[in-house]
Design a protein around this motif. Structure first.
Motif, PDB file in Angstrom:
ATOM      1  N   LEU A  13       0.827  -1.205   0.000  1.00  0.00           N
ATOM      2  CA  LEU A  13       0.000   0.000   0.000  1.00  0.00           C
ATOM      3  C   LEU A  13       0.861   1.256   0.000  1.00  0.00           C
ATOM      4  CD1 LEU A  13      -2.327  -1.190   2.910  1.00  0.00           C
ATOM      5  CD2 LEU A  13      -2.686  -1.551   0.463  1.00  0.00           C
ATOM      6  N   GLU A 104      -3.737  -2.752  -8.058  1.00  0.00           N
ATOM      7  CA  GLU A 104      -4.852  -1.865  -7.719  1.00  0.00           C
ATOM      8  C   GLU A 104      -6.154  -2.622  -7.434  1.00  0.00           C
ATOM      9  OE1 GLU A 104      -6.176   0.528  -5.859  1.00  0.00           O
ATOM     10  OE2 GLU A 104      -4.311   1.325  -6.636  1.00  0.00           O
ATOM     11  N   ALA A 106      -8.376  -1.916  -5.332  1.00  0.00           N
ATOM     12  CA  ALA A 106      -9.536  -1.042  -5.125  1.00  0.00           C
ATOM     13  C   ALA A 106     -10.345  -0.822  -6.404  1.00  0.00           C
ATOM     14  CB  ALA A 106      -9.082   0.303  -4.559  1.00  0.00           C
ATOM     15  N   ASP A 107      -9.766  -1.146  -7.562  1.00  0.00           N
ATOM     16  CA  ASP A 107     -10.516  -1.030  -8.820  1.00  0.00           C
ATOM     17  C   ASP A 107     -11.591  -2.107  -8.943  1.00  0.00           C
ATOM     18  OD1 ASP A 107      -9.064   1.146  -9.646  1.00  0.00           O
ATOM     19  OD2 ASP A 107      -7.821   0.044 -11.083  1.00  0.00           O
ATOM     20  N   TRP A 135      -1.174  -8.185  -3.196  1.00  0.00           N
ATOM     21  CA  TRP A 135      -2.212  -7.309  -3.743  1.00  0.00           C
ATOM     22  C   TRP A 135      -1.865  -5.870  -3.373  1.00  0.00           C
ATOM     23  CZ3 TRP A 135      -4.770  -4.535  -0.047  1.00  0.00           C
ATOM     24  CH2 TRP A 135      -4.863  -5.075   1.240  1.00  0.00           C
ATOM     25  N   SER A 137      -2.505  -1.478  -3.612  1.00  0.00           N
ATOM     26  CA  SER A 137      -3.497  -0.413  -3.733  1.00  0.00           C
ATOM     27  C   SER A 137      -2.930   0.919  -3.271  1.00  0.00           C
ATOM     28  CB  SER A 137      -4.753  -0.732  -2.920  1.00  0.00           C
ATOM     29  OG  SER A 137      -5.729   0.282  -3.116  1.00  0.00           O
ATOM     30  N   SER A 139      -5.277   3.003  -2.389  1.00  0.00           N
ATOM     31  CA  SER A 139      -6.469   3.434  -1.651  1.00  0.00           C
ATOM     32  C   SER A 139      -6.982   2.335  -0.729  1.00  0.00           C
ATOM     33  CB  SER A 139      -7.569   3.827  -2.652  1.00  0.00           C
ATOM     34  OG  SER A 139      -7.096   4.749  -3.610  1.00  0.00           O
ATOM     35  N   VAL A 143     -10.477  -0.797  -0.333  1.00  0.00           N
ATOM     36  CA  VAL A 143     -10.275  -2.231  -0.535  1.00  0.00           C
ATOM     37  C   VAL A 143     -11.228  -3.010   0.360  1.00  0.00           C
ATOM     38  CG1 VAL A 143      -8.596  -4.085  -0.100  1.00  0.00           C
ATOM     39  CG2 VAL A 143      -7.874  -2.002  -1.273  1.00  0.00           C
TER      40      VAL A 143
END
Length: 207
Positions: A13, A104, A106-107, A135, A137, A139, A143
Motif C-alpha cells: 500500500l 490496484e 480497489a478497482d 495485492w 493499492s 487506496s 479495498v
C-alpha cells in the motif's frame, strides 16, 4: 491440494510515486519465483513477465511447470472489469504453488464487497494451493475489508489521504501519524503473526 500448505498474503500500500511499484518489482526480481502470474492493470510488468492476451492462453501457461505471465485487463466499464477479474481469479486459484500479483485491488473490490473468486483465492488459496499473493493499492480504505483483515504481511508507504492512513494503521499496530511521517520511498512492514514492525527505504537503482 491439502489444507496444510502455507502461503502468504501481502498488502502492498502506498500513494502514487511513493515507491510501492519499485519495491515490488525489485522484490519479485530477487525472489525469482518459478511460477508467477500478474493482474497487470497498468501494463507495467513487461520486464518480469510475458503478456498473454486471452484467458485460454492464461490457462495454458499455468499448466506448465514454470511460467512468468501477466494479463492486462481490457474491460471498458467497471462492471466488465470486475467480471474479467473474477475469471482471472478462478484461473489463478488453479495455479498451485505460484506467486500471484494483483495491481490496484480497489478497482475491483469495495469495502463491503469482494468477488467470490477473489475471496477464495486470497483465503483458501494460501492454505489449499500454497499461493503467495501480493495485492496492491493506493487506496486501502476502498479495498474490501476481508483482504485487509486476512493479509499476513503489510508493506506500507506514505498515503496522502487521512482515511487511507487510518485504514492501513488499524491493521498494523501503529497510528495514522506514523504513516503520515513517512517520506518518499520509505515504508513500514508489519508481520501479523509476530506483530513485528520494521522500517525501511526502497533502494533506487543508480543505473
Amino acid at each position: 491440494m491439502g489444507a496444510h500448505l502455507s502461503g502468504q498474503s501481502w498488502g502492498v500500500l502506498a500513494a502514487s510515486e511513493m515507491g510501492k511499484g519499485v519495491w515490488l518489482k525489485q522484490h519479485l526480481a530477487k525472489l525469482k519465483p518459478k511460477r508467477l502470474l500478474i493482474w497487470d492493470t497498468n501494463d507495467e510488468y513487461a520486464k518480469l513477465a510475458t503478456e498473454v492476451t486471452s484467458f485460454g492462453a492464461l490457462v495454458a501457461a499455468i499448466n506448465m511447470k514454470a511460467f512468468s505471465v501477466r494479463y492486462v485487463p481490457r474491460a471498458k466499464t467497471d462492471k466488465a472489469l470486475r467480471a474479467e477479474f473474477e475469471t482471472f481469479c478462478l484461473i489463478a486459484y488453479a495455479a498451485a504453488q505460484s506467486v500471484i500479483v494483483v495491481e490496484e485491488l480497489a478497482d475491483v473490490t469495495t469495502p463491503q464487497h469482494a468477488a467470490p473468486a477473489w475471496r477464495k483465492l486470497n483465503t483458501r488459496g494460501r492454505h489449499h494451493q500454497g499461493l503467495t499473493i501480493y495485492w496492491c493499492s493506493q487506496s486501502p480504505a476502498f479495498v474490501d475489508k476481508a483482504s485487509m483483515g486476512n493479509a499476513t504481511h503489510l508493506h506500507v508507504g506514505y498515503l496522502g489521504e487521512p482515511g487511507h492512513r487510518k485504514a492501513a494503521a488499524a491493521h498494523m499496530g501503529c497510528t495514522a501519524d506514523d504513516i503520515d511521517a513517512l517520506k518518499q520511498f520509505e515504508f513500514i512492514e508489519y508481520v501479523k503473526a509476530t506483530k513485528v514492525r520494521t522500517h525501511g527505504r526502497v533502494k533506487l537503482s543508480t543505473r
